[in-house]
Design an enzyme around this catalytic site. Structure first.
Site, mmCIF file in Angstrom:
data_model
loop_
_atom_site.group_PDB
_atom_site.id
_atom_site.type_symbol
_atom_site.label_atom_id
_atom_site.label_comp_id
_atom_site.label_asym_id
_atom_site.label_seq_id
_atom_site.Cartn_x
_atom_site.Cartn_y
_atom_site.Cartn_z
ATOM 1 N N LYS A 13 9.857 6.675 6.789
ATOM 2 C CA LYS A 13 10.794 6.391 5.982
ATOM 3 C C LYS A 13 10.482 5.944 4.856
ATOM 4 O O LYS A 13 9.987 4.514 4.503
ATOM 5 C CB LYS A 13 11.576 5.194 6.835
ATOM 6 C CG LYS A 13 13.101 5.214 6.593
ATOM 7 C CD LYS A 13 13.578 4.718 5.134
ATOM 8 C CE LYS A 13 13.023 3.348 4.654
ATOM 9 N NZ LYS A 13 13.236 2.850 3.330
ATOM 10 N N GLU A 20 1.282 -4.652 6.149
ATOM 11 C CA GLU A 20 0.538 -4.656 4.922
ATOM 12 C C GLU A 20 1.661 -5.345 3.808
ATOM 13 O O GLU A 20 2.689 -4.580 3.464
ATOM 14 C CB GLU A 20 0.338 -3.110 4.254
ATOM 15 C CG GLU A 20 -0.835 -2.541 5.371
ATOM 16 C CD GLU A 20 -2.187 -3.049 5.111
ATOM 17 O OE1 GLU A 20 -2.423 -4.125 4.436
ATOM 18 O OE2 GLU A 20 -3.264 -2.708 6.105
ATOM 19 N N CYS A 67 0.202 -4.179 -4.811
ATOM 20 C CA CYS A 67 -0.153 -5.615 -3.903
ATOM 21 C C CYS A 67 -1.729 -5.990 -4.280
ATOM 22 O O CYS A 67 -1.780 -7.308 -4.159
ATOM 23 C CB CYS A 67 0.174 -5.247 -2.485
ATOM 24 S SG CYS A 67 -0.982 -3.775 -2.032
ATOM 25 N N GLU A 93 4.866 -13.244 -6.502
ATOM 26 C CA GLU A 93 4.137 -12.164 -6.909
ATOM 27 C C GLU A 93 4.685 -11.457 -8.048
ATOM 28 O O GLU A 93 6.219 -11.345 -8.072
ATOM 29 C CB GLU A 93 4.540 -11.119 -5.679
ATOM 30 C CG GLU A 93 3.596 -9.852 -5.714
ATOM 31 C CD GLU A 93 3.765 -8.931 -4.464
ATOM 32 O OE1 GLU A 93 4.524 -9.171 -3.848
ATOM 33 O OE2 GLU A 93 2.869 -8.267 -4.099
HETATM 34 P P1 NAD Z 1 10.345 -3.813 0.336
HETATM 35 O O1 NAD Z 1 9.947 -4.992 1.281
HETATM 36 O O2 NAD Z 1 11.526 -3.954 -0.428
HETATM 37 O O3 NAD Z 1 10.664 -2.247 0.764
HETATM 38 C C1 NAD Z 1 9.447 -1.538 1.334
HETATM 39 C C2 NAD Z 1 10.155 -0.681 2.308
HETATM 40 O O4 NAD Z 1 11.043 -1.180 3.311
HETATM 41 C C3 NAD Z 1 11.214 0.377 1.830
HETATM 42 O O5 NAD Z 1 11.000 1.678 2.334
HETATM 43 C C4 NAD Z 1 12.375 -0.205 2.059
HETATM 44 O O6 NAD Z 1 13.442 0.817 1.815
HETATM 45 C C5 NAD Z 1 12.257 -0.705 3.377
HETATM 46 N N1 NAD Z 1 13.240 -1.767 3.868
HETATM 47 C C6 NAD Z 1 14.012 -2.709 2.888
HETATM 48 N N2 NAD Z 1 14.737 -3.423 3.838
HETATM 49 C C7 NAD Z 1 14.466 -2.957 5.139
HETATM 50 C C8 NAD Z 1 14.877 -3.356 6.402
HETATM 51 N N3 NAD Z 1 15.833 -4.388 6.510
HETATM 52 N N4 NAD Z 1 14.672 -2.597 7.443
HETATM 53 C C9 NAD Z 1 13.928 -1.564 7.256
HETATM 54 N N5 NAD Z 1 13.277 -1.271 6.208
HETATM 55 C C10 NAD Z 1 13.791 -1.812 5.101
HETATM 56 O O7 NAD Z 1 9.035 -3.780 -0.773
HETATM 57 P P2 NAD Z 1 8.944 -2.679 -2.137
HETATM 58 O O8 NAD Z 1 9.873 -3.608 -3.018
HETATM 59 O O9 NAD Z 1 9.526 -1.361 -1.781
HETATM 60 O O10 NAD Z 1 7.432 -2.931 -2.342
HETATM 61 C C11 NAD Z 1 6.976 -3.857 -2.994
HETATM 62 C C12 NAD Z 1 6.171 -4.856 -1.957
HETATM 63 O O11 NAD Z 1 5.308 -4.180 -1.119
HETATM 64 C C13 NAD Z 1 5.375 -5.930 -2.741
HETATM 65 O O12 NAD Z 1 5.580 -7.105 -1.994
HETATM 66 C C14 NAD Z 1 3.914 -5.531 -2.589
HETATM 67 O O13 NAD Z 1 2.924 -6.393 -2.382
HETATM 68 C C15 NAD Z 1 4.245 -4.815 -1.255
HETATM 69 N N6 NAD Z 1 2.869 -4.040 -0.920
HETATM 70 C C16 NAD Z 1 2.050 -4.210 -0.058
HETATM 71 C C17 NAD Z 1 0.852 -3.398 0.145
HETATM 72 C C18 NAD Z 1 -0.381 -3.756 1.129
HETATM 73 O O14 NAD Z 1 -0.772 -2.938 1.566
HETATM 74 N N7 NAD Z 1 -0.448 -5.083 1.460
HETATM 75 C C19 NAD Z 1 0.790 -2.234 -0.538
HETATM 76 C C20 NAD Z 1 1.884 -1.833 -1.468
HETATM 77 C C21 NAD Z 1 2.962 -2.712 -1.629
#
Ligand code: NAD
Length: 484
Positions: free
Chosen positions: A181, A257, A291, A389
């Site tokens: 997804k 992650e 991240c 962040e």
């Molecule tokens: P996000 O948590 O808003 O979304 C991530 C994913 O989760 C998206 O596909 C989103 O549609 C989905 N999502 C959101 N709410 C959901 C729910 N209630 N149920 C199921 N799925 C849901 O994060 P983002 O804004 O897309 O990405 C940025 C974040 O990701 C930052 O905090 C960044 O640090 C983190 N990140 C971490 C790593 C790592 O490896 N640690 C790598 C890249 C990004």
């Protein structure tokens, strides 16, 4: 090489469940170009029923895929690597269009993202067990690794290819089926990848992609379906916590992650020019929307002014902001208006608290969601930019006196993904690397990501590892067979 419009026309926009399928009810949602705010195209908006269809498909082929010889699975993964590499320019342009990053950044991501298929093609044939005699003499112990079963992967928008391939590569290598997804901001790259996997010989149902504007509602039914055995998530800590709770129902294996707040620590004995080079990478890679991005710079007072001056000069002279697809651009727009507002708010909050703007600090205005490379100095400890962040090209710099103070400041965060340290003293480098509370440490390095290394965090940055020999373990269960 196809033009932008030819490329967009060639990319699937329906769901991918054993091939392209329309969403139930035929709903779609728009995908925007962050450089202009315009709609690039529309993709299928999956319903909860569509998610269950994808799980039906995954469950139906799980046993066959697990029974496929690992060499065959590996060969398919290797073919996918070759095909991504052959179509690298298409993937790069597509990512730039839907995510905004500058083309050189997208090209780097294609190389990095594809490599997970090559790495795990090689790991697929190296899943070993153990055979030993029980120390008590009562029998033999056989330890056998098996795929955990159907997996759900939920991925973020910042690396539309690599955040998926880091999960798909090891899952498929281990013999698991997977539903991905992707983030609703960047669904196109994953749809193109699914098509390419199919062309490379991946059997229908092994990999499905469901795109949706209602992530929680659509993935929710999967988390409580007993056929799903694992959730692997990359995204914010806030959403990760909710998903861990939701996974408790089915006692799912989980890998998380999550967010980061990486410190970049420069000691008086560092090679300051090397530290500036590393800082440019650690801060500006992916436009700061990583991240692993250095979130705050802790610089020992003896080199604070030299480092700040040289860092500001490097940013001012080498960053060219503009649409990611335009030649010469090194810094593209942020993903959307919300992200632009968040970055601007963090800078304004720091300035109101007494920080000085050394460079940048003001969004140029639309069209597109641009924010310039920015350096803040004299940032007070309570400024939000030091604890939250940033996810943008802003570098807050603070000074420190002693090694102990530098380490304490670096660790003063709920997160623990990655830390960076610059010093020429080997003893100090090891002391600090061991003392830093993060899953990864870059020593005199501004970029640490490598498919051959275990990537992951501690504390609020989550658990589980992607890449390295550890990555495939996340998709394997251990079975103990007792023999007489
Ligand atoms: P996000 O948590 O808003 O979304 C991530 C994913 O989760 C998206 O596909 C989103 O549609 C989905 N999502 C959101 N709410 C959901 C729910 N209630 N149920 C199921 N799925 C849901 O994060 P983002 O804004 O897309 O990405 C940025 C974040 O990701 C930052 O905090 C960044 O640090 C983190 N990140 C971490 C790593 C790592 O490896 N640690 C790598 C890249 C990004």
């Amino acid at each position: 090489m196809a033009s932008e419009s030819e490329l967009l026309q060639s990319v699937p926009t329906s769901l991918w469940i054993g091939g392209p399928v329309e969403a139930t009810g035929g709903g779609t949602f728009p995908v925007h170009n962050p450089a202009t705010g315009e709609v690039l195209t529309r993709v299928a908006d999956a319903t909860p029923e569509d998610a269950v269809r994808a799980l039906d498909a995954a469950a139906a082929v799980q046993a066959d895929w697990a029974a496929t010889p690992s060499r065959e699975r590996g060969e398919i993964l290797r073919t996918v690597f070759d095909r991504i590499t052959a179509r690298a320019e298409e993937f790069a342009l597509l990512m730039t269009l839907e995510m905004g990053k500058a083309l050189p950044e997208s090209r780097n991501e294609v190389r990095y993202g594809a490599e997970f298929f090559r790495w795990f093609a090689e790991e697929a044939v190296r899943v070993h067990g153990r055979y030993l005699h029980a120390p008590s003499g009562t029998g033999r112990i056989v330890v056998h690794k098996q795929p955990v079963g159907p997996c759900l992967a939920i991925t973020p928008w910042n690396f539309p290819l690599a955040m998926g391939t880091r999960k798909i590569g090891p899952a498929l290598a281990a013999g698991c089926t997977m539903i991905v997804k992707p983030a609703s901001e960047t669904p196109l790259t994953m749809l193109l990848l699914a098509q390419l996997c199919s062309e490379a010989g991946l059997p229908d149902g092994v990999l499905s992609v469901i795109t949706t504007s209602r992530s929680g509602a659509v993935t929710g039914p999967l988390l409580t379906d007993p056929r799903l055995r694992k959730l692997t998530f990359t995204g914010s800590t806030e959403v990760g916590k909710k998903l861990i709770e939701a996974s408790a129902h089915g006692l799912l294996r989980t890998s998380m992650e999550l967010g980061g707040n990486a410190p970049f620590v420069v000691f008086d004995d560092a090679d300051v020019d090397a530290a500036v080079q590393g800082a440019m990478l650690a801060k500006l890679r992916n436009g700061g929307e990583a991240c692993t991005a250095a979130n705050r710079f802790h610089v020992q007072n003896g080199v604070l002014e030299e480092f700040t001056t040289k860092f500001a000069e490097a940013m001012a002279s080498s960053v060219s902001i503009g649409p990611g697809a335009e030649a010469g651009t090194t810094l593209g727009p942020l993903i959307n208006e919300d992200q632009l507002n968040t970055v601007a708010e963090l800078v304004d909050d720091a300035v109101a608290a007494g920080a000085q703007v050394r460079l940048g600090g003001k969004a140029p205005g639309g069209p597109g969601w641009f924010y310039p490379a920015t350096i803040l100095t004299d940032v007070p400890p309570h400024a939000r930019i030091l604890t939250e962040e940033v996810f943008g090209p802003v570098a807050p710099i603070v000074g420190f006196d002693t090694e102990e103070q530098g380490l304490a400041a670096a660790n003063d965060t709920e997160y623990g993904l990655v830390s960076y340290v610059y010093t020429r003293d080997l003893d100090r480098a090891l002391r600090i690397a061991e003392g830093l509370e993060s899953g990864m440490v870059g020593v005199n390095r501004g970029v640490i990501s490598d498919p051959a290394a275990p990537f992951g965090g501690v504390k609020a940055s989550g658990f589980g590892r992607e890449g390295g020999i550890e990555g495939i373990e996340e998709y394997l269960s251990t079975k103990y067979i007792a023999l007489s």
